[in-house]
Scaffold this active site. Sequence first.
Site, PDB file in Angstrom:
ATOM      1  N   TYR A 148       0.854  -1.210   0.000  1.00  0.00           N
ATOM      2  CA  TYR A 148       0.000   0.000   0.000  1.00  0.00           C
ATOM      3  C   TYR A 148       0.881   1.249   0.000  1.00  0.00           C
ATOM      4  CZ  TYR A 148      -3.065   3.400   2.504  1.00  0.00           C
ATOM      5  OH  TYR A 148      -3.782   4.495   2.927  1.00  0.00           O
ATOM      6  N   LYS A 152       1.146   4.218  -2.667  1.00  0.00           N
ATOM      7  CA  LYS A 152       0.828   5.618  -2.333  1.00  0.00           C
ATOM      8  C   LYS A 152       2.015   6.534  -2.683  1.00  0.00           C
ATOM      9  CE  LYS A 152      -3.387   5.287  -0.462  1.00  0.00           C
ATOM     10  NZ  LYS A 152      -4.580   5.840  -1.120  1.00  0.00           N
TER      11      LYS A 152
HETATM   12  N1  LIG Z   1      -8.432   5.883   7.244  1.00  0.00           N
HETATM   13  C1  LIG Z   1      -7.174   6.268   7.310  1.00  0.00           C
HETATM   14  O1  LIG Z   1      -6.558   6.255   8.393  1.00  0.00           O
HETATM   15  C2  LIG Z   1      -6.449   6.757   6.081  1.00  0.00           C
HETATM   16  C3  LIG Z   1      -5.191   7.356   6.221  1.00  0.00           C
HETATM   17  C4  LIG Z   1      -4.500   7.790   5.103  1.00  0.00           C
HETATM   18  C5  LIG Z   1      -5.071   7.642   3.847  1.00  0.00           C
HETATM   19  N2  LIG Z   1      -6.302   7.067   3.714  1.00  0.00           N
HETATM   20  C6  LIG Z   1      -6.835   6.904   2.345  1.00  0.00           C
HETATM   21  O2  LIG Z   1      -8.106   7.508   2.279  1.00  0.00           O
HETATM   22  C7  LIG Z   1      -8.888   6.827   1.300  1.00  0.00           C
HETATM   23  C8  LIG Z   1     -10.233   6.444   1.904  1.00  0.00           C
HETATM   24  O3  LIG Z   1     -10.006   5.615   3.023  1.00  0.00           O
HETATM   25  P1  LIG Z   1     -11.114   5.215   4.084  1.00  0.00           P
HETATM   26  O4  LIG Z   1     -10.453   5.133   5.390  1.00  0.00           O
HETATM   27  O5  LIG Z   1     -12.321   6.100   3.920  1.00  0.00           O
HETATM   28  O6  LIG Z   1     -11.396   3.745   3.586  1.00  0.00           O
HETATM   29  P2  LIG Z   1     -12.761   2.912   3.629  1.00  0.00           P
HETATM   30  O7  LIG Z   1     -12.366   1.473   3.571  1.00  0.00           O
HETATM   31  O8  LIG Z   1     -13.628   3.389   4.728  1.00  0.00           O
HETATM   32  O9  LIG Z   1     -13.417   3.339   2.238  1.00  0.00           O
HETATM   33  C9  LIG Z   1     -12.838   2.966   1.013  1.00  0.00           C
HETATM   34  C10 LIG Z   1     -13.951   2.777   0.008  1.00  0.00           C
HETATM   35  O10 LIG Z   1     -13.351   2.343  -1.232  1.00  0.00           O
HETATM   36  C11 LIG Z   1     -14.193   1.360  -1.796  1.00  0.00           C
HETATM   37  N3  LIG Z   1     -13.439   0.515  -2.715  1.00  0.00           N
HETATM   38  C12 LIG Z   1     -12.576  -0.477  -2.398  1.00  0.00           C
HETATM   39  N4  LIG Z   1     -12.135  -1.072  -3.519  1.00  0.00           N
HETATM   40  C13 LIG Z   1     -12.733  -0.439  -4.560  1.00  0.00           C
HETATM   41  C14 LIG Z   1     -12.695  -0.605  -5.966  1.00  0.00           C
HETATM   42  N5  LIG Z   1     -11.946  -1.560  -6.537  1.00  0.00           N
HETATM   43  N6  LIG Z   1     -13.431   0.225  -6.738  1.00  0.00           N
HETATM   44  C15 LIG Z   1     -14.217   1.191  -6.174  1.00  0.00           C
HETATM   45  N7  LIG Z   1     -14.303   1.382  -4.846  1.00  0.00           N
HETATM   46  C16 LIG Z   1     -13.561   0.579  -4.053  1.00  0.00           C
HETATM   47  C17 LIG Z   1     -14.750   0.583  -0.605  1.00  0.00           C
HETATM   48  O11 LIG Z   1     -15.946  -0.114  -0.949  1.00  0.00           O
HETATM   49  C18 LIG Z   1     -14.963   1.685   0.419  1.00  0.00           C
HETATM   50  O12 LIG Z   1     -16.275   2.220   0.356  1.00  0.00           O
HETATM   51  C19 LIG Z   1      -8.048   5.629   0.840  1.00  0.00           C
HETATM   52  O13 LIG Z   1      -7.382   5.940  -0.354  1.00  0.00           O
HETATM   53  C20 LIG Z   1      -7.058   5.462   1.968  1.00  0.00           C
HETATM   54  O14 LIG Z   1      -5.869   4.843   1.534  1.00  0.00           O
HETATM   55  C21 LIG Z   1      -7.004   6.611   4.794  1.00  0.00           C
END
Ligand SMILES: NC(=O)c1ccc[n+]([C@@H]2O[C@H](COP(=O)([O-])OP(=O)(O)OC[C@H]3O[C@@H](n4cnc5c(N)ncnc54)[C@H](O)[C@@H]3O)[C@@H](O)[C@H]2O)c1
Length: 258
Positions: A148, A152
Amino acid sequence: MSQSIAVVTGAAGDIGAAIAARLAEDHDVVLLADIDAAAATAVASKLGAAERFVAVGCDVTSEASIAELAERAAGIGVVRTLVNNAGAARATSLHDTTPEIWRADNALNLEAPFLCFRAFEPMLKATKGSVVNIASVNGLHVFGHPAYSAAKAGLLHFTRLVAVEYGKFGIRSNAVAPGTVKTQAWEARASANPNVFEEARRWYPLQRVVDPKDVANSVGFLAGPLAAAITGVCLPVDCGLTAGQAELARTFSQSEHY
Ligand SMILES: NC(=O)c1ccc[n+]([C@@H]2O[C@H](COP(=O)([O-])OP(=O)(O)OC[C@H]3O[C@@H](n4cnc5c(N)ncnc54)[C@H](O)[C@@H]3O)[C@@H](O)[C@H]2O)c1
């Protein structure tokens, strides 16, 4: 005049939903694209009127699925903002990372934003629009989740590649690198360790983790006119994590002021 559209991938998740809500303030329509169509529909109806929040089932790792999303957008208006937010992390250590996990994490976190950008490139040119990629502090420093994180880090470079090659069309490309955000992505870790956020908090200079709205506000800024001269940057939204660690500063300096 055509309706302006913001496309948010992974919009059924907490961060994506918050971004969709924020972008509705300055776009006519927000397309909530998610592989979980039912969850995206539920989020869309919670956010507001059906003509302003449109849920679309889409697997962003599939070119055919993205082409359908682009067609759906073309039937509604023109895309001014693309937010590549769908993302997920699998194995926590390099030791546990199989070739399949490596490929899957790269497909979702790095290749999919490239595929989505290609699909919306003509519309973004027409609108002099912008791309905001949701990266992570994991793309800047090592905090676990290797495949991951490598994806990123690649996404941050992809952000710059778009900025430099497409700047002449008026397209801007920026990234946001959130620190820990309390979302459903943390469910497994939070049930394994209910104190996970409390433990994480001490590493953050602001002594809290990030809220989905913090990420959404930064996306709204980068996609909007106040950021008209900003392209190719990564904005950490990390409560200071990548600035440094007070605990280490205290050890190094032996000063109680940290
Ligand atoms: N939560 C954290 O701590 C955090 C920190 C840094 C970055 N991020 C980034 O923020 C973004 C959102 O994260 P989140 O925490 O809301 O995650 P989450 O798991 O709550 O939501 C991610 C969404 O992406 C969808 N998804 C997964 N695979 C998919 C695909 N192939 N096609 C379309 N949709 C798809 C899932 O169904 C889900 O609704 C991500 O890119 C994550 O890497 C999150």
